[in-house]
Design an enzyme around this catalytic site. Sequence first.
Site, mmCIF file in Angstrom:
data_model
loop_
_atom_site.group_PDB
_atom_site.id
_atom_site.type_symbol
_atom_site.label_atom_id
_atom_site.label_comp_id
_atom_site.label_asym_id
_atom_site.label_seq_id
_atom_site.Cartn_x
_atom_site.Cartn_y
_atom_site.Cartn_z
ATOM 1 N N ALA A 61 0.763 -1.422 -0.070
ATOM 2 C CA ALA A 61 0.115 -0.031 0.108
ATOM 3 C C ALA A 61 0.817 1.394 -0.228
ATOM 4 O O ALA A 61 1.809 1.339 -0.954
ATOM 5 C CB ALA A 61 -1.094 -0.085 1.195
ATOM 6 N N SER A 62 0.698 2.078 0.972
ATOM 7 C CA SER A 62 1.316 3.513 1.004
ATOM 8 C C SER A 62 2.920 3.388 1.100
ATOM 9 O O SER A 62 3.362 4.244 1.040
ATOM 10 C CB SER A 62 0.599 4.505 2.013
ATOM 11 O OG SER A 62 -0.544 4.801 1.767
ATOM 12 N N ASN A 63 3.512 2.358 1.481
ATOM 13 C CA ASN A 63 4.966 2.241 1.258
ATOM 14 C C ASN A 63 5.256 2.580 -0.013
ATOM 15 O O ASN A 63 6.497 2.856 -0.257
ATOM 16 C CB ASN A 63 5.361 1.018 1.805
ATOM 17 C CG ASN A 63 5.495 0.635 3.408
ATOM 18 O OD1 ASN A 63 4.768 -0.174 3.814
ATOM 19 N ND2 ASN A 63 6.371 1.352 4.027
#
Length: 319
Positions: A31-33
């Site tokens: 995801a937002s990594n």
Amino acid sequence: MGVERPWATASGMADEQAGRPMSVDTPLRVASNTKTFVAATILRFWERGLIDLDGPIAQQIDPLFNALLAAAGYRTERITVRHLLNHSGGLVDHTDDPEFFATVSREPQRLWTREEQVRLGAKFSAPLSEPGTRFSYSDTGYILLGDIVERISGTTLAAAVRREMKFDRLGLTSSWWEISEPQPPHSQPRARQFFGDVDATGISASMDLYGGGGLVMSVRDLATFFAALFEGHVFDSPDTLREMLSQGRHEGAHGYRLGMAVETVGGAEVYSHLGFWGTAAYYAPAQGIAVAGFAIRREARDTLVSVIRQLLAAEGWHG
């Protein structure tokens, strides 16, 4: 007590139904990594003179996206690439619209487009603040950055990030961009991931694909990348990393730089990013340590982060 480096551990099941245990090479949606990878790719373009971080996005994003934002009151001639990178552009986050997750829940196999998500954000809210004045986390902003990467590179976001972030040279053999790329040969099956009682594994990757998320990778690969980024194996010049970690002047700038969060742990500054489904990556420059961790359940992420912070603050990790 010191810990031998590199050190890794895994416990639990990647897929309980299949009887498949978790390992440090098990891939998961991060995801937002992904935002750190997108931001670093933009910085790679900047160090080669291909983009002006302080230039307005009006001429750099798809004209349709520009028109959608302008119609919603966004002054794209004043929002810069840097504002998108550090979440100070005043852009709404389209995932905050209750309609978004309601639709994902109702139609988990729906194939979302970048345009639909930008349109949803523009419809959901007028600007949250004037550009460059206040931090406000925005997946929509990173979707625009993904569009900019494609327009500069002339290729897909997945291909550009893979090339610029040197996946092959770094040996990231359990990393790929869903839908856009095939799963690497010999990599393990993706782990199941949960949000409360909901098995989110089969939700279409298109819900989070265009820059705010999109990558699947193992914890080993994520830690390897964070170490490479900070230790001079991604950028051509150390000045580029300094630019990536530079602090803005807007409200809330102390906690987030260009695709990277920052905090103090054990008296030292550390850099990190989290992913929605339960992933975290940290780098502690003072100790020269990269730490990444995954939890297959979203609600376990806070515990994971607490464990990582305790490791970095432990006396044995210093020196």
